[in-house]
Design a protein around this motif. Structure first.
Motif, PDB file in Angstrom:
ATOM      1  N   ALA A  89      36.692 -15.861 -29.464  1.00 63.30           N
ATOM      2  CA  ALA A  89      35.478 -15.099 -29.756  1.00 63.30           C
ATOM      3  C   ALA A  89      34.285 -15.761 -29.073  1.00 63.30           C
ATOM      4  O   ALA A  89      34.279 -16.960 -28.827  1.00 63.30           O
ATOM      5  N   GLU A  90      33.292 -14.955 -28.768  1.00 63.20           N
ATOM      6  CA  GLU A  90      32.046 -15.495 -28.213  1.00 63.20           C
ATOM      7  C   GLU A  90      31.515 -16.534 -29.189  1.00 63.20           C
ATOM      8  O   GLU A  90      31.512 -16.317 -30.390  1.00 63.20           O
ATOM      9  N   SER A  91      31.035 -17.644 -28.705  1.00 66.99           N
ATOM     10  CA  SER A  91      30.660 -18.702 -29.638  1.00 66.99           C
ATOM     11  C   SER A  91      29.175 -18.716 -30.023  1.00 66.99           C
ATOM     12  O   SER A  91      28.852 -19.078 -31.138  1.00 66.99           O
ATOM     13  N   GLN A  92      28.250 -18.336 -29.158  1.00 62.78           N
ATOM     14  CA  GLN A  92      26.835 -18.462 -29.488  1.00 62.78           C
ATOM     15  C   GLN A  92      26.440 -17.580 -30.673  1.00 62.78           C
ATOM     16  O   GLN A  92      25.859 -18.055 -31.646  1.00 62.78           O
ATOM     17  N   VAL A 148      27.536  -4.378 -29.596  1.00 57.69           N
ATOM     18  CA  VAL A 148      27.449  -5.839 -29.567  1.00 57.69           C
ATOM     19  C   VAL A 148      27.745  -6.336 -30.979  1.00 57.69           C
ATOM     20  O   VAL A 148      27.154  -5.860 -31.942  1.00 57.69           O
ATOM     21  N   GLY A 149      28.655  -7.307 -31.095  1.00 53.27           N
ATOM     22  CA  GLY A 149      29.027  -7.832 -32.406  1.00 53.27           C
ATOM     23  C   GLY A 149      28.940  -9.349 -32.464  1.00 53.27           C
ATOM     24  O   GLY A 149      28.660 -10.013 -31.462  1.00 53.27           O
ATOM     25  N   ILE A 150      29.195  -9.889 -33.630  1.00 52.66           N
ATOM     26  CA  ILE A 150      29.155 -11.328 -33.859  1.00 52.66           C
ATOM     27  C   ILE A 150      30.144 -12.062 -32.957  1.00 52.66           C
ATOM     28  O   ILE A 150      29.861 -13.137 -32.458  1.00 52.66           O
ATOM     29  N   ASP A 151      31.323 -11.494 -32.746  1.00 51.19           N
ATOM     30  CA  ASP A 151      32.350 -12.123 -31.917  1.00 51.19           C
ATOM     31  C   ASP A 151      32.380 -11.545 -30.510  1.00 51.19           C
ATOM     32  O   ASP A 151      33.388 -11.653 -29.811  1.00 51.19           O
ATOM     33  N   GLY A 152      31.300 -10.929 -30.078  1.00 41.47           N
ATOM     34  CA  GLY A 152      31.230 -10.361 -28.736  1.00 41.47           C
ATOM     35  C   GLY A 152      31.228  -8.841 -28.780  1.00 41.47           C
ATOM     36  O   GLY A 152      31.206  -8.224 -29.846  1.00 41.47           O
ATOM     37  N   ASN A 153      31.242  -8.245 -27.597  1.00 46.53           N
ATOM     38  CA  ASN A 153      31.213  -6.786 -27.496  1.00 46.53           C
ATOM     39  C   ASN A 153      32.528  -6.193 -28.000  1.00 46.53           C
ATOM     40  O   ASN A 153      33.594  -6.780 -27.830  1.00 46.53           O
ATOM     41  N   PHE A 154      32.419  -5.005 -28.593  1.00 44.06           N
ATOM     42  CA  PHE A 154      33.620  -4.312 -29.052  1.00 44.06           C
ATOM     43  C   PHE A 154      33.398  -2.815 -28.959  1.00 44.06           C
ATOM     44  O   PHE A 154      32.282  -2.329 -28.884  1.00 44.06           O
ATOM     45  N   ARG A 155      34.501  -2.093 -28.932  1.00 42.01           N
ATOM     46  CA  ARG A 155      34.447  -0.632 -28.948  1.00 42.01           C
ATOM     47  C   ARG A 155      35.718  -0.113 -29.597  1.00 42.01           C
ATOM     48  O   ARG A 155      36.699  -0.839 -29.753  1.00 42.01           O
ATOM     49  N   PHE A 156      35.655   1.160 -29.976  1.00 40.33           N
ATOM     50  CA  PHE A 156      36.823   1.821 -30.547  1.00 40.33           C
ATOM     51  C   PHE A 156      37.372   2.778 -29.496  1.00 40.33           C
ATOM     52  O   PHE A 156      36.626   3.509 -28.869  1.00 40.33           O
ATOM     53  N   ASN A 157      38.669   2.746 -29.316  1.00 44.35           N
ATOM     54  CA  ASN A 157      39.328   3.622 -28.356  1.00 44.35           C
ATOM     55  C   ASN A 157      40.512   4.266 -29.065  1.00 44.35           C
ATOM     56  O   ASN A 157      41.485   3.587 -29.379  1.00 44.35           O
ATOM     57  N   ASP A 158      40.377   5.548 -29.334  1.00 43.37           N
ATOM     58  CA  ASP A 158      41.429   6.292 -30.024  1.00 43.37           C
ATOM     59  C   ASP A 158      41.798   5.630 -31.356  1.00 43.37           C
ATOM     60  O   ASP A 158      42.963   5.489 -31.703  1.00 43.37           O
ATOM     61  N   GLU A 162      38.838  -2.518 -29.500  1.00 43.76           N
ATOM     62  CA  GLU A 162      39.001  -3.334 -28.295  1.00 43.76           C
ATOM     63  C   GLU A 162      37.851  -4.324 -28.291  1.00 43.76           C
ATOM     64  O   GLU A 162      36.709  -3.947 -28.488  1.00 43.76           O
ATOM     65  N   ARG A 163      38.166  -5.594 -28.081  1.00 50.90           N
ATOM     66  CA  ARG A 163      37.133  -6.633 -28.070  1.00 50.90           C
ATOM     67  C   ARG A 163      37.080  -7.278 -26.694  1.00 50.90           C
ATOM     68  O   ARG A 163      38.108  -7.542 -26.088  1.00 50.90           O
ATOM     69  N   ALA A 164      35.886  -7.544 -26.225  1.00 52.70           N
ATOM     70  CA  ALA A 164      35.684  -8.253 -24.964  1.00 52.70           C
ATOM     71  C   ALA A 164      35.608  -9.741 -25.293  1.00 52.70           C
ATOM     72  O   ALA A 164      34.652 -10.190 -25.919  1.00 52.70           O
ATOM     73  N   MET A 165      36.628 -10.482 -24.906  1.00 53.48           N
ATOM     74  CA  MET A 165      36.668 -11.910 -25.221  1.00 53.48           C
ATOM     75  C   MET A 165      36.994 -12.710 -23.970  1.00 53.48           C
ATOM     76  O   MET A 165      37.749 -12.252 -23.120  1.00 53.48           O
TER      77      MET A 165
END
Length: 184
Positions: A89-92, A148-158, A162-165
């Motif tokens: 997960a994104e750390s900052q 944009v989330g606490i652990d990085g970008n995320f989206r819902f697909n179907d 999905e998380r960008a890590m």
């Protein structure tokens, strides 16, 4: 192929499963064309990897892959893990979130679930307009650019998140980022 094991099994059953997996890799060659995904943590992870390594499936022959569960000091400093890749997960943003919650709740460290809960409530608050439930729709929640989330970008697909890590590699000096998280 795959090799299943009982994560709650005793040390002997874990060793047997890891030895079977290593034996199935004989003849693969010395090139890292085979990856082993181990979605485990702690002592179970380290035992599996040690047994794999001792039976011919070391990180010089196969690429070990893991999840954010690998992000702990004992795992990162275990020489059998060097060269293994895991997502993190994104750390900052996570660090800032943890500090804020620790200050409010007697120093307790927030779990990953706390971050997901925060993201869910934040998403609802951002998308609800003037308190109208109709503002939150499937089309809005599944927008391609995501959130944009606490652990990085995320989206819902179907209906699936999905998380960008970033992808991290375990090295003799700790961890290093080998692929940054996508920004969009």
């Amino acid at each position: 192929g795959s090799e299943k094991y009982n994560p709650k099994g005793d040390a002997n059953s874990l060793d047997l499963s890891a030895r079977k997996a290593a034996l199935s890799l004989r003849g693969v060659g010395n090139v890292k064309t085979t990856a082993i995904l181990i979605p485990e943590r702690g002592a179970v992870l380290r035992q599996l990897v040690k047994t794999l390594s001792l039976n011919g499936a070391s990180t010089s022959r196969v690429q070990l892959l893991g999840t954010g569960l690998w992000k702990d000091n004992l795992t990162i400093t275990d020489s059998h893990m060097f060269g293994g890749w895991f997502v993190s997960a994104e750390s900052q943003a996570r660090d800032e979130f943890a500090k804020e919650l620790q200050a409010k709740y007697s120093g307790r460290t927030p779990t990953r679930l706390a971050g997901m809960g925060y993201d869910a409530m934040s998403l609802i608050a951002k998308t609800a307009k003037n308190g109208e439930k109709s503002a939150i729709s499937t089309r809005l929640l599944e927008r391609n650019k995501g959130f944009v989330g606490i652990d990085g970008n995320f989206r819902f697909n179907d209906g699936i998140i999905e998380r960008a890590m970033p992808i991290m590699e375990i090295t003799g000096d700790g961890t290093k980022m080998i692929d940054a998280a996508p920004k969009n």
